[in-house]
Scaffold this motif. Structure first.
Motif, PDB file in Angstrom:
ATOM      1  N   PRO A  37       0.828  -1.210   0.000  1.00 47.02           N
ATOM      2  CA  PRO A  37       0.000   0.000   0.000  1.00 47.02           C
ATOM      3  C   PRO A  37       0.865   1.264   0.000  1.00 47.02           C
ATOM      4  O   PRO A  37       1.933   1.313   0.607  1.00 47.02           O
ATOM      5  N   LYS A  38       0.393   2.259  -0.721  1.00 48.47           N
ATOM      6  CA  LYS A  38       1.051   3.565  -0.806  1.00 48.47           C
ATOM      7  C   LYS A  38       2.458   3.483  -1.409  1.00 48.47           C
ATOM      8  O   LYS A  38       3.339   4.277  -1.075  1.00 48.47           O
ATOM      9  N   SER A  50      -9.500  -2.825  -2.234  1.00 49.58           N
ATOM     10  CA  SER A  50      -9.847  -1.627  -1.474  1.00 49.58           C
ATOM     11  C   SER A  50     -11.209  -1.055  -1.841  1.00 49.58           C
ATOM     12  O   SER A  50     -11.803  -0.331  -1.045  1.00 49.58           O
ATOM     13  N   SER A  70       5.717   4.695   3.093  1.00 49.67           N
ATOM     14  CA  SER A  70       4.300   4.381   2.905  1.00 49.67           C
ATOM     15  C   SER A  70       3.428   5.096   3.938  1.00 49.67           C
ATOM     16  O   SER A  70       2.377   5.660   3.605  1.00 49.67           O
ATOM     17  N   ARG A 106       3.151   8.855   3.230  1.00 44.89           N
ATOM     18  CA  ARG A 106       2.205   9.120   2.145  1.00 44.89           C
ATOM     19  C   ARG A 106       0.761   8.945   2.619  1.00 44.89           C
ATOM     20  O   ARG A 106      -0.120   9.707   2.231  1.00 44.89           O
ATOM     21  N   GLU A 107       0.536   7.927   3.442  1.00 37.22           N
ATOM     22  CA  GLU A 107      -0.807   7.665   3.943  1.00 37.22           C
ATOM     23  C   GLU A 107      -1.324   8.829   4.790  1.00 37.22           C
ATOM     24  O   GLU A 107      -2.494   9.215   4.704  1.00 37.22           O
ATOM     25  N   ASN A 108      -0.455   9.414   5.597  1.00 37.17           N
ATOM     26  CA  ASN A 108      -0.888  10.402   6.582  1.00 37.17           C
ATOM     27  C   ASN A 108      -0.676  11.847   6.139  1.00 37.17           C
ATOM     28  O   ASN A 108      -1.078  12.774   6.853  1.00 37.17           O
ATOM     29  N   LYS A 135      -3.982  13.670   5.914  1.00 31.85           N
ATOM     30  CA  LYS A 135      -5.006  13.215   6.851  1.00 31.85           C
ATOM     31  C   LYS A 135      -5.046  14.130   8.076  1.00 31.85           C
ATOM     32  O   LYS A 135      -4.028  14.683   8.494  1.00 31.85           O
ATOM     33  N   SER A 153      -3.881  10.447  12.275  1.00 30.71           N
ATOM     34  CA  SER A 153      -2.941   9.473  11.718  1.00 30.71           C
ATOM     35  C   SER A 153      -2.989   8.157  12.481  1.00 30.71           C
ATOM     36  O   SER A 153      -1.955   7.525  12.703  1.00 30.71           O
ATOM     37  N   MET A 191      -2.024  -0.460   7.284  1.00 34.24           N
ATOM     38  CA  MET A 191      -1.121   0.687   7.320  1.00 34.24           C
ATOM     39  C   MET A 191      -0.613   0.908   8.735  1.00 34.24           C
ATOM     40  O   MET A 191      -1.075   1.780   9.478  1.00 34.24           O
TER      41      MET A 191
END
Length: 238
Positions: A35-36, A65, A160, A163-165, A168, A171, A177
């Motif tokens: 992911p990411k 997803s 990763s 990038r995910e957070n 956002k 977090s 993740m």
């Protein structure tokens, strides 16, 4: 790095040749990875490029997803069984359906499923015998041999998660993740790569960790060039 004009000219020539050869099935490209790691973004770039140049492209929405029923997401064995079946369904659809595609792009396919079931064994969700039975099913020549290339996107856990957070408000860690599972998943991909990569005609590792300092556009251009290589080789075989 490939020149965009050169990529366009190559693609247009290949497209015209495809119209005269009328291949029996599309070229299948699988995007696998953590992911990411940038695979879905790259798929968008690749799909846009080929569709704008009037290739007939099948690019189903990723099942894991966006399509997996919500009630399966707490059972990882059921979740990944459904996701693998979703990919297999599209392989069969693109191969035997009445619509004729030049290119079929899988966002998580058979190779990706091999890695996830390897991870589930590592985490104790299934035993090794069950994993091997699932692996053997996914590797049946009838569909495994149709995957013309696998692009394995990976990035380190820190990249990763960043990038995910990035955009956002909160977090909090997710089921996948989090800093415990992501390294385990990267390890599963490498284990499966060492065991099964030779069973796929072409394989490319694409590391998008922040330390590699690669841009999204340059990665997209690299992948487009590799896909054009695959298309050319299939035309030579025709």
């Amino acid at each position: 790095m490939s020149n965009p004009d050169d990529l366009r000219q190559r693609a247009e020539r290949i497209r015209d040749e495809l119209r005269t050869h009328d291949p029996e099935r599309p070229v299948f490209i699988e995007f696998a990875g953590t992911p990411k790691s940038g695979k879905s973004t790259c798929i968008d770039i690749v799909t846009h490029f080929f569709r704008r140049l009037e290739f007939k492209v099948l690019a189903p929405v990723e099942g894991a997803s966006r399509r997996t029923p919500y009630y399966l997401k707490d059972n990882w064995v059921a979740f990944n069984t459904w996701s693998a079946s979703y990919s297999l369904m599209h392989i069969l659809e693109a191969t035997y359906g009445s619509d004729k595609y030049d290119l079929a792009i899988l966002d998580r396919g058979l190779f990706d499923a091999l890695a996830w079931f390897q991870l589930l064994t590592t985490r104790g969700n299934i035993d090794e015998e069950s994993r091997d039975r699932i692996h053997n099913f996914l590797l049946i020549d009838e569909w495994r041999a149709k995957i013309d290339a696998v692009f394995l996107f990976t990035s380190d856990a820190g990249t990763s998660l960043d990038r995910e957070n990035r955009d956002k408000i909160i977090s909090d860690e997710g089921r996948a993740m989090n800093p415990e599972l992501l390294p385990q998943l990267n390890g599963a991909y490498q284990t499966v790569r060492e065991s099964f990569a030779d069973g796929f005609p072409r394989f490319a590792d694409i590391d998008t960790s922040a330390s590699k300092n690669t841009s999204t556009k340059s990665t997209g251009e690299e992948v487009v060039a590799l896909i054009l290589d695959v298309l050319e080789s299939k035309l030579e075989e025709a």
